[in-house]
Each structure stands twice: as structure tokens, then as C-alpha cells.
Design a protein around this motif. Sequence first.
Motif, mmCIF file in Angstrom:
data_model
loop_
_atom_site.group_PDB
_atom_site.id
_atom_site.type_symbol
_atom_site.label_atom_id
_atom_site.label_comp_id
_atom_site.label_asym_id
_atom_site.label_seq_id
_atom_site.Cartn_x
_atom_site.Cartn_y
_atom_site.Cartn_z
ATOM 1 N N ASN A 100 0.860 -1.183 0.000
ATOM 2 C CA ASN A 100 0.000 0.000 0.000
ATOM 3 C C ASN A 100 0.900 1.238 0.000
ATOM 4 O O ASN A 100 1.307 1.739 1.043
ATOM 5 N N VAL A 101 1.216 1.724 -1.202
ATOM 6 C CA VAL A 101 2.092 2.883 -1.355
ATOM 7 C C VAL A 101 1.321 4.152 -0.997
ATOM 8 O O VAL A 101 0.158 4.317 -1.390
ATOM 9 N N PHE A 102 1.977 5.055 -0.263
ATOM 10 C CA PHE A 102 1.310 6.302 0.108
ATOM 11 C C PHE A 102 2.346 7.377 0.414
ATOM 12 O O PHE A 102 3.542 7.105 0.567
ATOM 13 N N SER A 103 1.866 8.611 0.508
ATOM 14 C CA SER A 103 2.692 9.727 0.963
ATOM 15 C C SER A 103 1.822 10.714 1.719
ATOM 16 O O SER A 103 0.680 10.980 1.325
ATOM 17 N N ARG A 104 2.380 11.249 2.793
ATOM 18 C CA ARG A 104 1.715 12.297 3.561
ATOM 19 C C ARG A 104 2.494 13.610 3.457
ATOM 20 O O ARG A 104 2.314 14.524 4.258
ATOM 21 N N LYS A 109 0.184 14.634 -1.352
ATOM 22 C CA LYS A 109 -0.384 13.528 -0.588
ATOM 23 C C LYS A 109 -1.113 12.592 -1.552
ATOM 24 O O LYS A 109 -1.846 13.044 -2.432
ATOM 25 N N PHE A 110 -0.910 11.280 -1.383
ATOM 26 C CA PHE A 110 -1.658 10.315 -2.183
ATOM 27 C C PHE A 110 -1.680 8.973 -1.463
ATOM 28 O O PHE A 110 -0.875 8.709 -0.567
ATOM 29 N N VAL A 133 7.941 8.717 0.150
ATOM 30 C CA VAL A 133 7.036 7.630 -0.229
ATOM 31 C C VAL A 133 7.261 6.442 0.706
ATOM 32 O O VAL A 133 8.404 6.056 0.972
ATOM 33 N N TYR A 134 6.157 5.860 1.186
ATOM 34 C CA TYR A 134 6.232 4.737 2.114
ATOM 35 C C TYR A 134 5.226 3.660 1.715
ATOM 36 O O TYR A 134 4.406 3.853 0.814
ATOM 37 N N CYS A 135 5.291 2.533 2.427
ATOM 38 C CA CYS A 135 4.282 1.484 2.321
ATOM 39 C C CYS A 135 3.558 1.409 3.660
ATOM 40 O O CYS A 135 4.201 1.379 4.716
ATOM 41 N N ASP A 136 2.233 1.366 3.621
ATOM 42 C CA ASP A 136 1.449 1.351 4.857
ATOM 43 C C ASP A 136 1.505 -0.003 5.555
ATOM 44 O O ASP A 136 1.101 -0.120 6.709
ATOM 45 N N VAL A 142 11.029 2.739 2.258
ATOM 46 C CA VAL A 142 11.176 4.195 2.181
ATOM 47 C C VAL A 142 11.736 4.568 0.809
ATOM 48 O O VAL A 142 12.659 3.922 0.311
ATOM 49 N N ALA A 143 11.176 5.604 0.192
ATOM 50 C CA ALA A 143 11.701 6.114 -1.075
ATOM 51 C C ALA A 143 11.427 7.609 -1.154
ATOM 52 O O ALA A 143 10.686 8.165 -0.334
ATOM 53 N N THR A 144 12.028 8.258 -2.145
ATOM 54 C CA THR A 144 11.850 9.697 -2.316
ATOM 55 C C THR A 144 11.636 10.028 -3.783
ATOM 56 O O THR A 144 12.387 9.568 -4.648
ATOM 57 N N LEU A 145 10.603 10.817 -4.054
ATOM 58 C CA LEU A 145 10.379 11.395 -5.379
ATOM 59 C C LEU A 145 10.847 12.845 -5.348
ATOM 60 O O LEU A 145 10.487 13.594 -4.435
ATOM 61 N N VAL A 146 11.640 13.239 -6.340
ATOM 62 C CA VAL A 146 12.094 14.623 -6.457
ATOM 63 C C VAL A 146 11.491 15.181 -7.744
ATOM 64 O O VAL A 146 11.894 14.801 -8.847
ATOM 65 N N VAL A 147 10.499 16.053 -7.596
ATOM 66 C CA VAL A 147 9.789 16.608 -8.750
ATOM 67 C C VAL A 147 10.424 17.955 -9.098
ATOM 68 O O VAL A 147 10.365 18.902 -8.308
ATOM 69 N N VAL A 148 11.039 18.038 -10.276
ATOM 70 C CA VAL A 148 11.830 19.206 -10.669
ATOM 71 C C VAL A 148 11.157 19.937 -11.833
ATOM 72 O O VAL A 148 10.279 19.385 -12.501
#
Length: 233
Positions: A100-104, A109-110, A133-136, A142-148
Motif C-alpha cells: 500500500n504505497v502512500f505519501s503524507r 499527498k496520495f 514515499v512509504y508502504c502502509d 522508504v523512497a523519495t520522489l524529487v519533482v523538478v
Amino acid sequence: MGSRSLKSLLLALLLAAPLASAEPGSVQGEVRISVIGADGEPRPKEDRSGVVVYLTGYTEEPPAEVALMSQANKAFSPGVLPIVAGQKVEFLNKDVVLHNVFSRSVARKFDAGKNRPGEKYVETFKKTGIIDVYCDIHEQMVATLVVVPNRAFAVTDGDGRFVLRGVPPGRYPLFAVHRRDQQSDIARTEVVVEAGRASTATLTLVETRPDDTHLDKRGKKYTPRPDYTGPDR
């Protein structure tokens, strides 16, 4: 054509000539990482891979390509993913268990909901920012998205080296950001890019010991949950 009109035309052509001949430049260099140990002393980090280096100052249209962040062996791959604002990301469950991928994160947030093995979730990230980004279900993921804002970005190799290509001439802020669970600040400098030439830059990150502590998608502490492997959820 009158002499005044001819002079105006020649002047316009002269002014436009440098712009037409200006070709993109590039930025190359390295990211240095100092790790703060338990004793409070900084030490150079040997593996300097996985750092996103990017510059701001102009925007570009996102690529049509859908970026991929998969889940396998209860881990995200890649652990850090740079994308251009407006680009889509596919979260594909390549594992044998439920995720269950999610982000707060404030930037975005998604909640992908529970995805079985082989299922995917696609999300569009329209605004720039750094998204954790995490899994519930699996706290260790743990991961990171970098939106440029543009396509001038790169991910460092093991020696911390990077190259940004196709950069229009100008002066730009240049940034470096590591996966957020490494607890490092964002490094920043400025770089001047000249037409057809390679500029160089060095950025330094200071990293404390990794800290994966975070809350689940409800904002609560994680509790043990069994893995899904069968046909029913």
C-alpha cells in the motif's frame, strides 16, 4: 523598402543572431557527503550514489514517458526517483506480497490503496517538490520522489559524479538532495552556464545516521501486520 525600415530590419537581425547561435551548455561535477557518526564527528562517505542533482530557473514540458517505481523484496526500486513536474509515475507491485504505497508529504499527498502482486497504481505529480514515499504495510520501505521543473537533472554514481546536459546559457541555482531517510539537508550553489561549454560545480551534503522512523498513512505508529500471499485480501 525605405532606409529607416532597412536599418530596423538589419538591427533586428543583428540582435537575434547571438540568440540563434547560442547552443546549450552542460554542468558537471561531484557531490561530497560527510556522515556524522555517533560520536558527532564528520567522516567522508565512500558510496555517494543516489543523490539527485538538479537546477531551477526555467521550466520544460514533462516527457511523455511514464516513470517507474516498483516494489520488490519489500523495498522500493529505485529508492530515489527524479521526475519533471507534470510527469506520471507508475508504482508497480513486483513482489509476492500486498503493498500500500502512500505519501503524507506537504508537496503531494496520495494513497494507492492495497495492490496485489502484479497490480499497479499511476499518479501524476503536477507540482515541484520533494515527496517521501512509504508502504502502509511494511514500515521499512522508504523512497523519495524529487519533482523538478525541467529536464536538467541527474543521479550521481558511486563516486558522486554527475552531468547535466542541454542547459540553456544563464545563471542558475543548483541543488543536490539525497533520499530523505538519510536525514541530510539540501545542498545549494549557483552555476553559470555558457553556450557550448561545460561548467563545473561541487556540492556538499552533511548526513546524519539514517533514520527511517515515520508514521503510517493514518498518522499513527505502525503495528505488526501479516503479509498477503494468497488469493484473498
